[in-house]
Motif scaffolding. Structure first.
Motif, PDB file in Angstrom:
ATOM      1  N   VAL A   8      47.411  53.946  32.081  1.00 33.72           N
ATOM      2  CA  VAL A   8      47.878  52.595  32.407  1.00 33.72           C
ATOM      3  C   VAL A   8      49.325  52.538  31.954  1.00 33.72           C
ATOM      4  N   LEU A   9      50.203  52.201  32.883  1.00 32.32           N
ATOM      5  CA  LEU A   9      51.624  52.280  32.618  1.00 32.32           C
ATOM      6  C   LEU A   9      52.333  51.032  33.107  1.00 32.32           C
ATOM      7  N   LYS A  10      53.244  50.527  32.286  1.00 34.19           N
ATOM      8  CA  LYS A  10      54.070  49.387  32.687  1.00 34.19           C
ATOM      9  C   LYS A  10      55.510  49.850  32.661  1.00 34.19           C
ATOM     10  N   ILE A  11      56.137  49.796  33.834  1.00 32.76           N
ATOM     11  CA  ILE A  11      57.554  50.130  33.947  1.00 32.76           C
ATOM     12  C   ILE A  11      58.243  48.916  34.548  1.00 32.76           C
ATOM     13  N   GLY A  12      59.117  48.303  33.792  1.00 35.09           N
ATOM     14  CA  GLY A  12      59.761  47.076  34.263  1.00 35.09           C
ATOM     15  C   GLY A  12      58.699  46.051  34.607  1.00 35.09           C
ATOM     16  N   PRO A  13      58.764  45.454  35.793  1.00 38.12           N
ATOM     17  CA  PRO A  13      57.799  44.418  36.170  1.00 38.12           C
ATOM     18  C   PRO A  13      56.497  44.966  36.756  1.00 38.12           C
ATOM     19  N   ILE A  14      56.400  46.296  36.918  1.00 39.34           N
ATOM     20  CA  ILE A  14      55.228  46.884  37.573  1.00 39.34           C
ATOM     21  C   ILE A  14      54.285  47.484  36.542  1.00 39.34           C
ATOM     22  N   LYS A  15      53.027  47.065  36.627  1.00 36.42           N
ATOM     23  CA  LYS A  15      51.982  47.650  35.795  1.00 36.42           C
ATOM     24  C   LYS A  15      50.954  48.261  36.734  1.00 36.42           C
ATOM     25  N   ALA A  16      50.604  49.528  36.477  1.00 33.55           N
ATOM     26  CA  ALA A  16      49.676  50.217  37.371  1.00 33.55           C
ATOM     27  C   ALA A  16      48.782  51.151  36.576  1.00 33.55           C
ATOM     28  N   THR A  17      47.626  51.430  37.139  1.00 32.45           N
ATOM     29  CA  THR A  17      46.706  52.421  36.593  1.00 32.45           C
ATOM     30  C   THR A  17      46.766  53.644  37.490  1.00 32.45           C
TER      31      THR A  17
END
Length: 106
Positions: A8-17
């Motif tokens: 699970v990763l959050k880069i800037g405004p995007i969080k994705a699995t």
């Protein structure tokens, strides 16, 4: 040498699995190996990368671990820009090898 991984990763405004696989390649025990992974994050896109790792003895009871990490992304997450992606990949590699060192270093 093959493992399933969920990140699970959050880069800037995007969080994705990201669901994917991690593989150890170019095994040259006890001197070197390559860790390579790839994951899909749905509408966020994909991420793949890895690290070339070298291990060098430092006296009788210590080992120096050096790595060169690389990452590639595509899809929506790639729109964030290469600077943010590069700094995030360096941060993640540093966290991984720091945790690895704590586990194996005692």
């Amino acid at each position: 040498t093959e493992m399933a991984a969920t990140v699970v990763l959050k880069i800037g405004p995007i969080k994705a699995t990201f669901n994917g696989e991690v593989t150890l390649k170019n095994l040259k025990p006890p001197h070197a190996y390559t860790i390579q992974g790839e994951g899909k994050g749905g509408i966020a896109g994909f991420a793949k990368g890895g690290a070339d790792v070298t291990l060098t003895a430092d006296g009788p009871d210590a080992t120096v671990l050096k790595y060169a990490a690389k990452a590639e992304v595509g899809g929506k997450i790639a729109q964030l820009g290469s600077r943010l992606i590069e700094s995030t990949s360096k941060k993640l590699a540093g966290q991984f090898f720091s945790a690895f060192g704590e586990k194996v270093g005692g």
